[in-house]
Structure formats: structure tokens, C-alpha cells
Design a protein around this motif. Structure first.
Motif, PDB file in Angstrom:
ATOM      1  N   ALA A 171      55.152   5.177 -24.543  1.00  0.00           N
ATOM      2  CA  ALA A 171      54.365   4.411 -25.463  1.00  0.00           C
ATOM      3  C   ALA A 171      53.741   3.149 -24.874  1.00  0.00           C
ATOM      4  CB  ALA A 171      54.998   4.253 -26.678  1.00  0.00           C
ATOM      5  N   SER A 224      54.504   2.610 -29.940  1.00  0.00           N
ATOM      6  CA  SER A 224      53.127   2.929 -29.769  1.00  0.00           C
ATOM      7  C   SER A 224      52.457   2.051 -31.075  1.00  0.00           C
ATOM      8  CB  SER A 224      52.761   4.373 -29.669  1.00  0.00           C
ATOM      9  OG  SER A 224      52.995   5.089 -30.826  1.00  0.00           O
ATOM     10  N   ILE A 268      50.483   2.669 -22.907  1.00  0.00           N
ATOM     11  CA  ILE A 268      49.288   2.632 -23.624  1.00  0.00           C
ATOM     12  C   ILE A 268      48.446   1.300 -23.417  1.00  0.00           C
ATOM     13  CG2 ILE A 268      48.026   2.984 -25.583  1.00  0.00           C
ATOM     14  CD1 ILE A 268      50.134   5.022 -26.525  1.00  0.00           C
ATOM     15  N   SER A 280      63.489   1.142 -29.235  1.00  0.00           N
ATOM     16  CA  SER A 280      64.012   2.248 -28.367  1.00  0.00           C
ATOM     17  C   SER A 280      65.665   2.387 -28.608  1.00  0.00           C
ATOM     18  CB  SER A 280      63.612   2.230 -27.097  1.00  0.00           C
ATOM     19  OG  SER A 280      62.109   2.538 -27.070  1.00  0.00           O
ATOM     20  N   THR A 286      53.682  -1.977 -31.077  1.00  0.00           N
ATOM     21  CA  THR A 286      53.137  -3.048 -29.948  1.00  0.00           C
ATOM     22  C   THR A 286      52.003  -3.863 -30.183  1.00  0.00           C
ATOM     23  OG1 THR A 286      54.318  -1.615 -28.313  1.00  0.00           O
ATOM     24  CG2 THR A 286      52.849  -2.992 -27.299  1.00  0.00           C
ATOM     25  N   SER A 304      60.903   7.275 -30.555  1.00  0.00           N
ATOM     26  CA  SER A 304      60.701   6.118 -30.012  1.00  0.00           C
ATOM     27  C   SER A 304      59.250   6.082 -29.475  1.00  0.00           C
ATOM     28  CB  SER A 304      61.606   6.334 -28.719  1.00  0.00           C
ATOM     29  OG  SER A 304      61.411   5.010 -27.787  1.00  0.00           O
ATOM     30  N   PHE A 305      58.708   6.930 -29.068  1.00  0.00           N
ATOM     31  CA  PHE A 305      57.305   6.980 -28.538  1.00  0.00           C
ATOM     32  C   PHE A 305      56.323   6.461 -29.798  1.00  0.00           C
ATOM     33  CE2 PHE A 305      52.995   8.329 -28.161  1.00  0.00           C
ATOM     34  CZ  PHE A 305      52.487   8.147 -26.960  1.00  0.00           C
ATOM     35  N   ALA A 306      56.400   6.938 -31.087  1.00  0.00           N
ATOM     36  CA  ALA A 306      55.546   6.895 -32.208  1.00  0.00           C
ATOM     37  C   ALA A 306      55.851   5.321 -32.796  1.00  0.00           C
ATOM     38  CB  ALA A 306      56.128   7.763 -33.179  1.00  0.00           C
ATOM     39  N   GLY A 314      60.699   7.517 -24.051  1.00  0.00           N
ATOM     40  CA  GLY A 314      59.620   7.612 -25.173  1.00  0.00           C
ATOM     41  C   GLY A 314      59.022   6.126 -25.337  1.00  0.00           C
TER      42      GLY A 314
END
Length: 316
Positions: free
Chosen positions: A206, A16, A209, A60, A19, A11-13, A202
Motif C-alpha cells: 500500500a 492505503s 502507491i 500494520s 497514508t 493492512s493494505f486497505a 500488505g
């Protein structure tokens, strides 16, 4: 590596990486944030920041639904999407017409009650939720369906809007929501809830950022109302309503400041706070920077999560 940790990292990857694509799209079509004239000067500089990037959190949710294919996670996804869609209507009107007022408050409330009522009715009909409120240890308060539905509807819609009020500073709602989702990850016995919560954590990490001060994007009501709806329903699904005042302390403080400000002004013509929700009061009266407010409110949120977990661990 556990499925929950895989979910968080994936999810973070994805959030990020995707977005910036969404930010460019929103800028290209001038779907940006209008700013209320009464907000402080530093907020006026935020005009033109891409709005409704909360759409990215659908990634997510999709990840969680694909990894754990159960009826519970699908219901969580439906709740998230329904409340997010209501927020999107508000954001789109704000951005497209550059109108800070957005959709009418009455219409949003009606749609929220309809969405929450539909999901709640289905959960009860499918025996995925019992009409009871846990109090202490083995003690619980079982209610007739119609009373339970009425109380839960008021709680869900009220709490969702309290969480929505919190999204007023760069990174604030993300920082406060992460410990709340972490609490539900810790206490839930359902793997699908754990996966959903880690997918959201996650995604929020992200998103920070791009949303931390100075923000390059705002989640808008698309994200904040979706987060509000899902967190409120998680309280109900996990039967921890008794912990809501602690777990949602910052959210409720934000909402209460608005209620008190409006009521007091109507009665006396004066204001209690310099501006509401209360995070603006700390900025205007005490000169706290956005980062100072976010860090201090985040500390309170983590403290509330810790105390809530201790209460759940020893007494529920």
C-alpha cells in the motif's frame, strides 16, 4: 479466507486509506525531507517531500497484534516500535530543523544497542529464544549466553543499519523488503510470525502507491530502521543466521559500499564509488534511472529469497 490473507488485505486497505491523511498532516506542519547538497540534481527536486510517513506501518503492526494475541507477536511489535522510535527522533530533527544530518550517529547506535539488548535479554529469560546458531541440518552451535548476546547484538544493530542505508531511492526499500518478509512467512512455524509478515507486506504494498517514483512521501528512518530492526530479529528468532548473507545481500552490499568508500577515502583521499551507498553509484556512473535500479535490485532480492528458501528447505 485464511487469517494471513485477511491480515494482508486489511493492512493494505487501511494503510492505503490513511497514508494521504498522514501526508497532509506532515505537509501542514512542514515536516518534510531536507536534501544533502552533494546528492544528484534529480534528488534536489525531492526537497519538501513529507518525511517519517513510516509511522503508517504502526497500523500494520497493530493489526497483527490484535489478530494474534500472543507474547511472540507482542515482542515483534515492541521491536518494531522501539527501532521505529529511534528513527523517528532522527527524522524529526531532520524535518523540524531542516537539517540533513539529523540525530548523531553515536546516539542512535547507543539507543539501538539498548533496545536490542533489552529485547534479547527478555527473550532469553522467558525461554522464547535459545542461544544457538543453526549451521547445517541437525547441526547447531550453542554458545554461552554472554557470547551469544554479544554476537547477536552486533548482528542486529549492524543489519538494521544496513537495511536503513538501503532506503535512498523512491520505493527501493519497500520493493526489497517485501521478498524478505515473504521468506519468513514461508519458513516460520509460528502463525503469529506469518501474520506479522503478511501485515507488513500488505502495508508495504500500500505504501508503494505513494512511495514509488516519483515519491509523494518518504518513510524516513522511522520506517526503515523499524523494518531493519524487525527483519534482523526475525533472522535470530527463526535461527537462520547462516542465510543472512544471501537473504540480506542487497542490504549488506549497500552497507559495505559505505564502509569501503569511507575507509578507502581516509587512506588514499580517493573514492571507489562515485557515491555511496552503492545505488547512487549506478545512477551517477551508468545513468540508471531510479526505476531501473529499484527493479534490478528487487530482482536480486527475490533471487536471494528463492536461494535462501531452497537452502532452508533442503539443508536446515
Amino acid at each position: 479466507m485464511s487469517i494471513t490473507m485477511q491480515t494482508l488485505l486489511f493492512s493494505f486497505a487501511t494503510v492505503s486509506l490513511l497514508t494521504p491523511v498522514l501526508i497532509r498532516f506532515l505537509k501542514a506542519y512542514n515536516l518534510t525531507q531536507p536534501i544533502r547538497a552533494e546528492l544528484p540534481p534529480d534528488h534536489q527536486a525531492k526537497k519538501g517531500t513529507p518525511l517519517m510517513t513510516g509511522l503508517i506501518f504502526l497500523v500494520s503492526v497493530l493489526i497483527a497484534c490484535l489478530l494474534v494475541k500472543t507474547s511472540t507477536v507482542y515482542f515483534l511489535g515492541v521491536i518494531f516500535v522501539m527501532f521505529g522510535a529511534i528513527g523517528f527522533l532522527d527524522d524529526f530533527k531532520k524535518a523540524y530543523f531542516q537539517d540533513p544530518q539529523g540525530a548523531s550517529g553515536r546516539m542512535k547506535l547507543v539507543l539501538q544497542f539498548l533496545a536490542a539488548g533489552t529485547v534479547l535479554f527478555l527473550l532469553l529469560q522467558m525461554n522464547m529464544l535459545s542461544p544457538e546458531i543453526r549451521l547445517l541440518g541437525p547441526y547447531s552451535w550453542e554458545l554461552p549466553h554472554y557470547i551469544y548476546i554479544g554476537l547477536v547484538l552486533l548482528f542486529v544493530v549492524g543489519s538494521a543499519n544496513a537495511i536503513n542505508f538501503t532506503d535512498g531511492l523512491d520505493g527501493l526499500l519497500s520493493v526489497i523488503s517485501i521478498p524478505t518478509f515473504f521468506f519468513f512467512f514461508l519458513i516460520s512455524d509460528h502463525i503469529e510470525v506469518k501474520v506479522f509478515c503478511f501485515a507488513m507486506i500488505g502495508g508495504l504494498l500500500a505504501f508503494l502507491i505513494y512511495n514509488a517514483y516519483p515519491a509523494k512521501a518518504f518513510m524516513g528512518d522511522t520506517g526503515s530502521l523499524a523494518i531493519g530492526g524487525i527483519l534482523s530479529f526475525l533472522v535470530v528468532i527463526e535461527h537462520v543466521e547462516v542465510l543472512a548473507p544471501l537473504l540480506f545481500f542487497i542490504y549488506f552490499a549497500e552497507q559495505l559500499s559505505v564502509i569501503l568508500q569511507v575507509a578507502f577515502f581516509k587512506m588514499t583521499g580517493r573514492r571507489i564509488f562515485r557515491m555511496s551507498p552503492i545505488h547512487y553509484h549506478y545512477a551517477l556512473k551508468y545513468g540508471w534511472s531510479e526505476n531501473q535500479i529499484v527493479v534490478r535490485f528487487g530482482f536480486v532480492a527475490w533471487a536471494g529469497t528463492l536461494v535462501s528458501w531452497l537452502y532452508w528447505y533442503y539443508y536446515l
